[in-house]
Design a protein around this motif. Structure first.
Motif, PDB file in Angstrom:
ATOM      1  N   PHE A 146       0.820  -1.215   0.000  1.00 20.96           N
ATOM      2  CA  PHE A 146       0.000   0.000   0.000  1.00 20.96           C
ATOM      3  C   PHE A 146       0.856   1.269   0.000  1.00 20.96           C
ATOM      4  O   PHE A 146       0.593   2.197  -0.772  1.00 20.96           O
ATOM      5  CB  PHE A 146      -0.941  -0.011   1.209  1.00 20.96           C
ATOM      6  CG  PHE A 146      -1.966  -1.100   1.154  1.00 20.96           C
ATOM      7  CD1 PHE A 146      -3.168  -0.907   0.498  1.00 20.96           C
ATOM      8  CD2 PHE A 146      -1.717  -2.336   1.733  1.00 20.96           C
ATOM      9  CE1 PHE A 146      -4.119  -1.909   0.421  1.00 20.96           C
ATOM     10  CE2 PHE A 146      -2.659  -3.351   1.672  1.00 20.96           C
ATOM     11  CZ  PHE A 146      -3.855  -3.146   1.011  1.00 20.96           C
ATOM     12  N   PRO A 181      -6.505  -5.484   1.525  1.00 18.47           N
ATOM     13  CA  PRO A 181      -6.626  -4.596   2.699  1.00 18.47           C
ATOM     14  C   PRO A 181      -7.100  -5.327   3.956  1.00 18.47           C
ATOM     15  O   PRO A 181      -6.853  -4.867   5.071  1.00 18.47           O
ATOM     16  CB  PRO A 181      -7.656  -3.551   2.253  1.00 18.47           C
ATOM     17  CG  PRO A 181      -7.584  -3.554   0.765  1.00 18.47           C
ATOM     18  CD  PRO A 181      -7.303  -4.973   0.385  1.00 18.47           C
ATOM     19  N   TYR A 198      -6.794   1.266   5.542  1.00 20.46           N
ATOM     20  CA  TYR A 198      -6.687   1.166   4.083  1.00 20.46           C
ATOM     21  C   TYR A 198      -8.037   0.958   3.399  1.00 20.46           C
ATOM     22  O   TYR A 198      -8.235   1.421   2.269  1.00 20.46           O
ATOM     23  CB  TYR A 198      -5.709   0.060   3.701  1.00 20.46           C
ATOM     24  CG  TYR A 198      -4.273   0.400   4.038  1.00 20.46           C
ATOM     25  CD1 TYR A 198      -3.672   1.552   3.533  1.00 20.46           C
ATOM     26  CD2 TYR A 198      -3.521  -0.412   4.882  1.00 20.46           C
ATOM     27  CE1 TYR A 198      -2.361   1.881   3.840  1.00 20.46           C
ATOM     28  CE2 TYR A 198      -2.203  -0.099   5.200  1.00 20.46           C
ATOM     29  CZ  TYR A 198      -1.630   1.055   4.677  1.00 20.46           C
ATOM     30  OH  TYR A 198      -0.328   1.378   5.002  1.00 20.46           O
ATOM     31  N   GLU A 242      -8.902   3.617   0.508  1.00 16.51           N
ATOM     32  CA  GLU A 242      -9.124   3.172  -0.866  1.00 16.51           C
ATOM     33  C   GLU A 242     -10.557   3.434  -1.313  1.00 16.51           C
ATOM     34  O   GLU A 242     -10.802   3.799  -2.468  1.00 16.51           O
ATOM     35  CB  GLU A 242      -8.788   1.682  -0.991  1.00 16.51           C
ATOM     36  CG  GLU A 242      -7.331   1.343  -0.715  1.00 16.51           C
ATOM     37  CD  GLU A 242      -6.366   1.957  -1.717  1.00 16.51           C
ATOM     38  OE1 GLU A 242      -6.747   2.101  -2.898  1.00 16.51           O
ATOM     39  OE2 GLU A 242      -5.233   2.292  -1.331  1.00 16.51           O
TER      40      GLU A 242
END
Length: 753
Positions: A602, A618, A634, A638
């Motif tokens: 990431f 994730p 995350y 995202e």
């Protein structure tokens, strides 16, 4: 329902990109009588290669009338029939595919023009404005033709309403069988005695698929045309019937009436069935009746998720994602149950189930089908029965099936985890003996196995070697036996085999379970302890050299489709793709390296939410002690980065709803990181209070509340309806169903190292 008796209050809000509008509520109206459908913006995903469309469709509907902003006449289309901001609309079509990567559909194209009839594309194209898209309804003004086009749909038929400006003296409608998206053009067209236009549209060569489908139609126009002309190769012929690559029928009007009411029935079986679908589903209903019925059906399905409060934009992004998640697969059986047999001539009859088509399984097994299993179990059961019937008819489970033909697109054996996931979640009303037979045929047949290219080496060596891929790499097609991405293919086979082992175990087939489990663990042979990547290996057991984990090798005709040895990704995107064996992978890497490598994915920009291989990554921090905050960090980052209330609001190709379903499950806070293993990983829900209204079928109509206690983005514990604290940061499906409530006790910040 309330919106039949009371007019919904809504306003037009300009979208972030362009001038198209969707009807969204204001804060005040939200307090009043707003339907959940008002939070859907069908323009989301119509840019950024999302390949969605704004046209009218029902949940899992066969018919989907939609504008075409591309000129597909006698040329292969793009996978998008519509792109937001394109300057022209060329016509409208009645069957379309949502978010796919190859051109198909766009069938039964209807084109409009004014003045003297001219069959050139330029005479039909028009600039446009005032677009409105809602679930089950689309409207636009065509400037050059001075008309308003509206469309809605039933499950198996389309309804159009074209209203011309009174000053228009002559108008034309042309059904052009050379203008659909497919590589295959043409078909047959016939003017019947009563003026009904019937025939079939050819559709084929989807992603190099060898199969050809016939999409039958019956088109009725309420309003007497002045003339009806039949054309072949753009020349009028003295016949009521024509067939070929370039055929069409023109209806010429003197604009009395000035409104054309057009009905299109569709079938994959026969003209007679297209007429039956049309008459049974539209009967004597008006356009407005059908529009309201479409809205009601979407209200019913979207209301499975009830969000008590939340920002309007956030709710729009969420409900649009749910909307896109339940468009495909779509119904293919007619109202009498008939459907085209899989990979063979003839007609079957679906008894006791609804038959579906358009299975983009390499994509949808990861999120769409697990979402269905939770919220739409009856439809998921029928989709599973459909796949088993496809096996009985064709000899193999589907991989990427479209309209009764198999394209063999993508890698792995993706029907297997779908079937197993369905069963493991308590949806067991299908033939499990046939299911296991079908799975084992794909997993153990060494020769002439189109479902699993490279399986002989996979079984004998434990992996697909880079130097023995089969087929002809110089003439790549998905059906010539070549292994695309030997590492990716091996890992996908491993995962499918593990789910077979769990299915066999559940059925008491212990020997089969043991065999499949051992087969599923062969990923260890491709793990390189030195680089800590899964790497391509030769048949002799040597690592492929040189090795670059960022390589985007031109391994197929699409540039950048995958590093050498990988399918649509690099070694980074497959670094953790053993969803069935996270504990084993931690042992291989070591727990510290597992975390370091996962975080680097990431932080160094290797994670790619726009494609499938790594979309579960994730959630993998939940497998580590005291690292669950990274999953929460995350998934939030995202989601907010890529999903927007705008045409660009999906991170690339939606893949038949896969990306959208990822967002739905993520924002609910429960994600199935390994379909076939009935467990959800937990992350912070987007909304403070959500209720899931489960189906009577299987789940007995239970309601699950998902709540955030506190306004933070991080949590350290989750409690259920009995006040019990869950162990860890995952929950089994049966425990979720019986929980009554999950409360995520959040805080504003967390220690994220």
């Amino acid at each position: 329902m309330k919106y039949f008796s009371k007019k919904l209050l809504s306003i037009l809000l300009v979208l972030a990109v362009g001038s198209s509008c969707s009807q969204l509520p204001t804060q005040q109206q939200e307090i009043e009588t707003v339907s959940v459908t008002d939070y859907v913006n069908p323009f989301i995903g119509t840019l950024n290669k999302g390949n969605t469309y704004p046209g009218a469709v029902l949940p899992w509907g066969m018919a989907s009338p939609n504008p075409q902003t591309k000129d597909f006449r006698l040329r292969a289309g793009t996978p998008a029939t519509y792109e937001h901001g394109d300057p022209f609309i060329y016509g409208f079509s009645s069957i379309n595919l949502s978010g796919v990567g190859c051109p198909g559909g766009g069938s039964i194209p209807i084109k409009l023009s004014t003045g003297e009839l001219d069959l050139s594309s330029d005479s039909f194209k028009s600039s446009y404005n005032s677009e409105v898209a809602e679930p089950g309804y689309y409207k636009v003004i065509l400037n050059q033709h001075k008309l308003k086009a509206e469309m809605t749909a039933t499950k198996r038929s389309a309804r159009y309403n074209f209203s011309f400006n009174p000053e228009v003296k002559k108008s034309n409608m042309y059904i052009d069988l050379a203008s659909q998206m497919s590589h295959m053009k043409g078909g047959e067209i016939n003017v019947e005695e009563d003026g009904t236009i019937t025939g079939y549209q050819l559709d084929g060569e989807f992603c190099d698929c060898e199969g050809i489908a016939k999409i039958y139609f019956a088109l009725e126009v309420i309003g007497e045309p002045k003339e009806i002309k039949v054309f072949k190769d753009q020349k009028e012929i003295n016949s009521k019937k024509a067939s070929g690559k370039d055929v069409g029928v023109a209806l010429l009007f003197d604009n009395k009436p000035s409104t054309l009411d057009v009905k299109v029935g569709i079938s994959f079986v026969s003209v007679a069935n297209a007429k039956l679908n049309l008459s049974q589903e539209q009967r004597d209903l008006s356009f407005e009746d059908i529009k309201l019925a479409a809205k009601a059906e979407w209200e019913k399905q979207l209301s499975k998720v009830e969000i008590a409060e939340g920002d309007i934009t956030d709710k729009t992004v969420f409900y649009t994602a749910l909307y896109h998640s339940i468009i495909m697969p779509h119904v293919i059986s007619d109202i009498n149950g008939e459907y085209p047999l899989m990979e063979k001539e003839g007609v079957g009859k679906a008894e006791g189930y609804t038959r579906y088509s358009a299975y983009s399984l390499w994509d949808t097994y990861r999120s769409v089908h697990p979402l269905n299993a939770l919220l739409y179990p009856k439809e998921q059961r029928d989709m599973t029965v459909t796949m088993l019937e496809m096996y009985k008819e064709s000899g193999w489970l589907p991989k990427w099936e479209l309209y009764g033909n198999e394209s063999w697109v993508m890698v792995g054996d993706p029907a297997v985890p779908v079937i197993v996931d369905t069963y493991m979640k308590g949806i067991t009303d299908f033939d499990t003996d046939v299911a296991l037979e079908a799975m084992l045929k794909g997993a153990t047949t060494k020769e002439n196995n189109p479902l699993r290219p490279g399986i002989k080496n996979y079984i004998e060596l434990g992996y697909c070697p880079i130097d023995d891929r089969g087929g002809d790499p110089k003439d790549f097609t998905f059906h010539n036996g070549i292994v695309w991405g030997p590492v990716s293919t091996t890992l996908e086979y491993n995962f499918a085999d593990y789910t077979i082992s769990k299915f066999a175990e559940a059925l008491g087939k212990d020997d089969v379970a043991k065999q499949m489990y051992e087969q599923s663990m062969s990923f260890k042979k491709l793990y390189d302890a030195e680089t800590q990547f899964f790497r391509p290996k030769t048949k002799a057991g040597e690592w492929m050299e040189p090795f670059n984990p960022l390589d985007r090798h031109f391994d197929i005709r699409w540039k950048g489709s995958g590093g050498k040895g990988y399918c649509e990704g690099t070694a980074w995107q497959y670094r953790f793709f053993v969803p069935h064996a996270m504990n084993e992978l931690k042992e291989l890497m070591g727990e510290e390296a597992y975390f370091t490598n996962l975080e680097a994915l990431f932080e160094e920009g290797h994670f790619d939410l726009s494609n499938e291989p790594d979309i579960t990554f994730p959630y993998l921090f939940n497998y580590l002690d005291k690292k669950h905050h990274y999953t929460q960090k995350y998934t939030k980052a995202e989601s907010e980065k890529y999903f927007k209330n705008a045409p660009i609001g999906i991170p690339g190709n939606d893949d038949a709803g896969t990306m959208s379903a990822w967002l739905v499950m993520t924002q609910l806070g429960i994600f199935p990181d390994a379909p076939g293993i009935p467990t959800y990983q937990l992350t912070t829900p987007k909304f403070n209070h959500v209720q899931l209204h489960l189906d009577e079928y299987v789940y007995g109509g239970k309601v699950i509340a998902l709540e955030k206690n506190g306004q933070g983005d991080y949590f350290d514990n989750v409690t259920n309806g009995n006040g019990e604290t869950l162990k860890g940061f995952s929950i089994e499906h049966k425990d979720l169903i019986n929980s009554g409530k999950l409360v995520f006790n959040t805080q504003l910040s967390a220690i994220v190292e």
